[in-house]
Design an enzyme around this catalytic site. Structure first.
Site, short mmCIF file in Angstrom:
data_model
loop_
_atom_site.label_atom_id
_atom_site.label_comp_id
_atom_site.label_asym_id
_atom_site.label_seq_id
_atom_site.Cartn_x
_atom_site.Cartn_y
_atom_site.Cartn_z
N VAL A 77 -20.20 1.28 -3.56
CA VAL A 77 -20.49 -0.15 -3.42
C VAL A 77 -21.92 -0.36 -2.92
O VAL A 77 -22.68 -1.16 -3.47
CB VAL A 77 -19.50 -0.83 -2.44
CG1 VAL A 77 -19.84 -2.32 -2.30
CG2 VAL A 77 -18.07 -0.67 -2.91
N TYR A 125 -24.66 1.37 -3.03
CA TYR A 125 -25.75 1.62 -3.98
C TYR A 125 -25.85 0.50 -5.02
O TYR A 125 -26.93 0.01 -5.33
CB TYR A 125 -25.56 2.98 -4.66
CG TYR A 125 -26.65 3.27 -5.66
CD1 TYR A 125 -27.97 3.45 -5.24
CD2 TYR A 125 -26.37 3.36 -7.02
CE1 TYR A 125 -28.98 3.71 -6.16
CE2 TYR A 125 -27.38 3.61 -7.95
CZ TYR A 125 -28.68 3.78 -7.51
OH TYR A 125 -29.68 4.04 -8.42
N GLY A 161 -23.04 4.32 -0.88
CA GLY A 161 -22.04 4.95 -1.73
C GLY A 161 -21.81 4.10 -2.97
O GLY A 161 -22.73 3.43 -3.46
N LYS A 179 0.86 -1.19 0.00
CA LYS A 179 0.00 0.00 0.00
C LYS A 179 0.89 1.23 0.00
O LYS A 179 1.99 1.21 0.55
CB LYS A 179 -0.86 0.02 1.27
CG LYS A 179 -2.10 0.87 1.16
CD LYS A 179 -3.29 0.09 0.61
CE LYS A 179 -4.52 0.93 0.50
NZ LYS A 179 -5.67 0.18 0.02
N GLY A 235 -24.68 2.74 4.43
CA GLY A 235 -23.84 3.38 3.41
C GLY A 235 -24.30 3.02 2.01
O GLY A 235 -24.20 1.86 1.60
#
Ligand code: NAD
Length: 343
Positions: A179, A181, A177, A81, A175
């Protein structure tokens, strides 16, 4: 290599590199946790931290998390990362320089978008290195926005956990958002009833337009539902929320849902089945991996659908060995990496 060993999140990282450029005014870290299964893949996060040490801790934790997610998804990738904690005024120049620094690692680390990064940033990186994904796809090739595939992986997992169908079942989604939605759409298409919470009004409105009922954001975990799906931020499953959770099953996309290791045991003690986050939310990295490897778009969906039977195997292992699902998943990954190191 910077001095990262004393950080409590170090966990045997193979390398931690300071990146940035004083003249451009940007700074960050690339953390390479493990490359036993392939080059370390994981996105680049741009975030403000109170202290540089916090940025390092985040890079280390996220990088380790990618090792586990990639290995569990059976991808030929390790975990890494990047975190940029200071961004310069000339963003394009910063990302081009960052691209050169990724290139200098010779392919040990592959970057992509994460929180705060955009497709334009990835294009700037790609001017200096080929070790980057998350760039809009070419016709027929895998790539593009990973969130629909993340949602599909969560959806097939939910279906498997509910015995093969969501028809008439109530799902509480935290949530709506990118993902959340997409997940709501898949669930309503197959006849599920939705209760949705979001702190963002316009995201909540679009869930309502699908026919969803709503709940306050601070009560969604306590809604009487067949399944609770955390698709917002991490650490939502904690000592405060777990005693109030009403659904018997939890399965969602959010990363790092358990605030602490103990919370896995708390859920088990309450008889709540928890689908480990990194097992079910790997659809996005499966998509990114296919993009990076130049594979056709068709290969992705089958791999994402394979998440559901894999999740059931993890839950069976947990039951048989008296572990929490998260512990069982971690153990499976550690065995896979140890086997790869031997070969
Ligand atoms: P997003 O930012 O598009 O959506 C998150 C949504 O959660 C937003 O609508 C936001 O308003 C809402 N939210 C924030 N705090 C909330 C709260 N307290 N209560 C209710 N809603 C709240 O992000 P996303 O891409 O949909 O990702 C959702 C989660 O899934 C994140 O944890 C992310 O790390 C994880 N994840 C995403 C992907 C992907 O492909 N996008 C892949 C793996 C994991």
């Amino acid at each position: 290599m910077i001095e990262a060993r004393s950080n409590p999140a170090f966990d045997g990282h193979e390398a931690v590199v300071a990146v940035g450029d004083d003249a451009l005014g940007f700074a960050g870290f690339i953390a390479i946790h493990n490359t036993a299964l392939g080059p370390a893949a994981g996105g680049c996060r741009i975030w403000n931290y109170a202290r540089t040490e916090d940025a390092l801790t985040d890079a280390l934790r996220l990088s380790r998390g990618m090792t586990y997610k990639n290995a569990m998804a059976e991808l030929p990738l390790g975990g890494g990362k990047a975190v940029i904690y200071k961004m310069g005024a000339d963003r394009n120049a910063c990302f081009e320089t960052f691209g050169g620094q990724v290139e200098a690692l010779g392919g040990r680390y592959i970057t992509a978008e994460d929180v705060g990064a955009t497709v334009a940033d990835m294009r700037a990186i790609a001017r200096r290195t080929a070790y980057v994904a998350g760039i809009p796809k070419q016709t027929g090739q895998a790539g593009g926005d990973p969130s629909p595939m993340t949602a599909l992986g969560v959806f097939v997992s939910i279906k498997a956990l509910l015995g093969g169908s969501v028809q008439g079942r109530t799902i509480a989604v935290q949530g709506a958002g990118a993902v959340g939605y997409n997940l709501c759409k898949l669930l309503t298409e197959e006849g599920a009833k939705l209760v949705v919470a979001d702190v963002n009004e316009s995201n909540l409105e679009r869930a309502k337009a699908l026919g969803a009922d709503t709940a306050p954001a601070d009560r969604i975990h306590a809604v009487a539902a067949d399944l609770f799906s955390p698709c917002a931020l991490g650490a939502g499953l904690n000592a405060r929320t777990i005693p109030e959770i009403a659904a018997p099953i939890i399965c969602g996309s959010a990363n790092n849902q358990l605030a602490t290791e103990e919370d896995g045991a708390r859920l088990l003690a309450r008889g709540v089945t928890y689908a480990p986050d990194y097992v079910v939310n790997a659809g996005g990295i499966i998509n990114v991996s296919a993009e990076y490897l130049g594979e056709p778009a068709e290969v992705v969906e089958g791999r994402v659908r394979a998440i559901a039977p894999r999740l059931l195997r993890v839950l069976e292992t947990a039951k048989a060995e008296n572990l929490t699902p998260h512990q069982a998943a971690d153990r499976i990954v550690r065995e896979r990496i140890a086997a790869a190191k031997k070969n």
